[in-house]
Motif scaffolding. Sequence first.
Motif, mmCIF file in Angstrom:
data_model
loop_
_atom_site.group_PDB
_atom_site.id
_atom_site.type_symbol
_atom_site.label_atom_id
_atom_site.label_comp_id
_atom_site.label_asym_id
_atom_site.label_seq_id
_atom_site.Cartn_x
_atom_site.Cartn_y
_atom_site.Cartn_z
ATOM 1 N N PRO A 148 0.787 -1.240 0.000
ATOM 2 C CA PRO A 148 0.000 0.000 0.000
ATOM 3 C C PRO A 148 0.812 1.280 0.000
ATOM 4 N N ASP A 149 1.964 1.299 0.667
ATOM 5 C CA ASP A 149 2.748 2.537 0.733
ATOM 6 C C ASP A 149 3.594 2.764 -0.520
ATOM 7 N N GLY A 150 3.611 1.811 -1.438
ATOM 8 C CA GLY A 150 4.328 1.977 -2.694
ATOM 9 C C GLY A 150 5.826 1.840 -2.612
ATOM 10 N N SER A 151 6.348 1.545 -1.417
ATOM 11 C CA SER A 151 7.805 1.471 -1.270
ATOM 12 C C SER A 151 8.317 0.033 -1.205
ATOM 13 N N ARG A 152 7.411 -0.919 -1.089
ATOM 14 C CA ARG A 152 7.801 -2.319 -1.029
ATOM 15 C C ARG A 152 6.967 -3.140 -2.004
ATOM 16 N N ILE A 153 7.420 -4.360 -2.232
ATOM 17 C CA ILE A 153 6.831 -5.202 -3.271
ATOM 18 C C ILE A 153 6.539 -6.576 -2.698
ATOM 19 N N TRP A 154 5.422 -7.168 -3.124
ATOM 20 C CA TRP A 154 5.123 -8.551 -2.758
ATOM 21 C C TRP A 154 5.175 -9.418 -4.028
ATOM 22 N N CYS A 155 5.518 -10.681 -3.849
ATOM 23 C CA CYS A 155 5.568 -11.635 -4.962
ATOM 24 C C CYS A 155 4.986 -12.967 -4.526
ATOM 25 N N ALA A 156 4.429 -13.678 -5.478
ATOM 26 C CA ALA A 156 3.955 -15.045 -5.250
ATOM 27 C C ALA A 156 4.529 -15.933 -6.347
ATOM 28 N N SER A 157 4.862 -17.165 -5.970
ATOM 29 C CA SER A 157 5.453 -18.091 -6.935
ATOM 30 C C SER A 157 4.470 -19.189 -7.305
ATOM 31 N N ASP A 158 4.862 -19.987 -8.287
ATOM 32 C CA ASP A 158 4.056 -21.144 -8.674
ATOM 33 C C ASP A 158 4.120 -22.260 -7.638
#
Length: 330
Positions: A148-158
């Motif tokens: 939400p704050d635009g400074s971090r990133i989330w990822c999901a894998s297979d």
Amino acid sequence: MRSVVSVAGSGRPVLVSSGKDGSVRVWDERSGGYGIQMTDLSKSRAFLSFDVSLDGYTVAAGTELHGDDVSVLYWDPRQPAAPLRTHSSTHSDDITVVHFSPSTPGVLLTASSDGLISLSNSEETDEDEAVVNVGNWGCSVSQAGWLPDGSRIWCASDMETFSTWSEELDLLQSHDIRGPCLHSGPRTWVTDYLITASPSSPSGDSSLDVFVGSNEGDIALLSNRDLSTPQSSAQWSLHKLWSTGHEGVVRSLLWDEKDQVLVTGGEDGKICVWPGLSQGGLGGRGVVVEDESAMDVDSDLGNKRSRSRDMDWDAEDVDPNGKNGKRLKR
């Protein structure tokens, strides 16, 4: 496919899609057809992902791998006949994620089946100078987005793993989304897979909201208040359960923050519309649309399901000591 606030100065929300036909299209709800189509002219490559910049004047799309060629293409939707530029050295496999930063104009997040997460300057014409940061997760990335704050990133894998990254793309946390760390207090939920994550925060706090599912078709909303501290031991919280709507794996999900409803689609051929958190209680029922020619809508799911037990339960059903907690995994 997604709804965006504006494209090419439209001044109103529009629906945009990309597909294996090698085009990105902006749809006109008044005519029922597309008003803008962006293609790669001489090449017919499937576009697996796309996004529109905050100002609506740049469209980016990622291709699938074709031979040795995989690219991120950029268009000005006001002049859609040909791409403005093409970046072909960022990734080496299918580009599964394309997202503009919600806080920094021109910064583009991309991720790929090659395991790389990349931040690029979408306005840079020199491809060698375009990539700003790269992170290597070492597994195929199926989904990614901004916190939400635009400074971090989330990822999901297979592989049903979930991770968070700093804006320099340093790995902060990596979790098996099915792990026991997701079981909190007297409420027992067992995750089989991740559906998606939402930065719009339906749980009401500032953390990222993670939607997960069971193989039986149930959906849960989880969050973790600390996704930025490296390998934090902060516990996940269970905010809401939606059950008795689907009878198989849930593949797609849309959280409508304005109207406080959840829309889901599953392998059972149904689209379900669910009440949001404002309805109160831990559990929730919804309206289901069957994938049939008549497209019948039945709001009384209780009469359509003959499940062995009622899985639509409230927090009051749980013993404070956890002795009578209901386990949702069969």
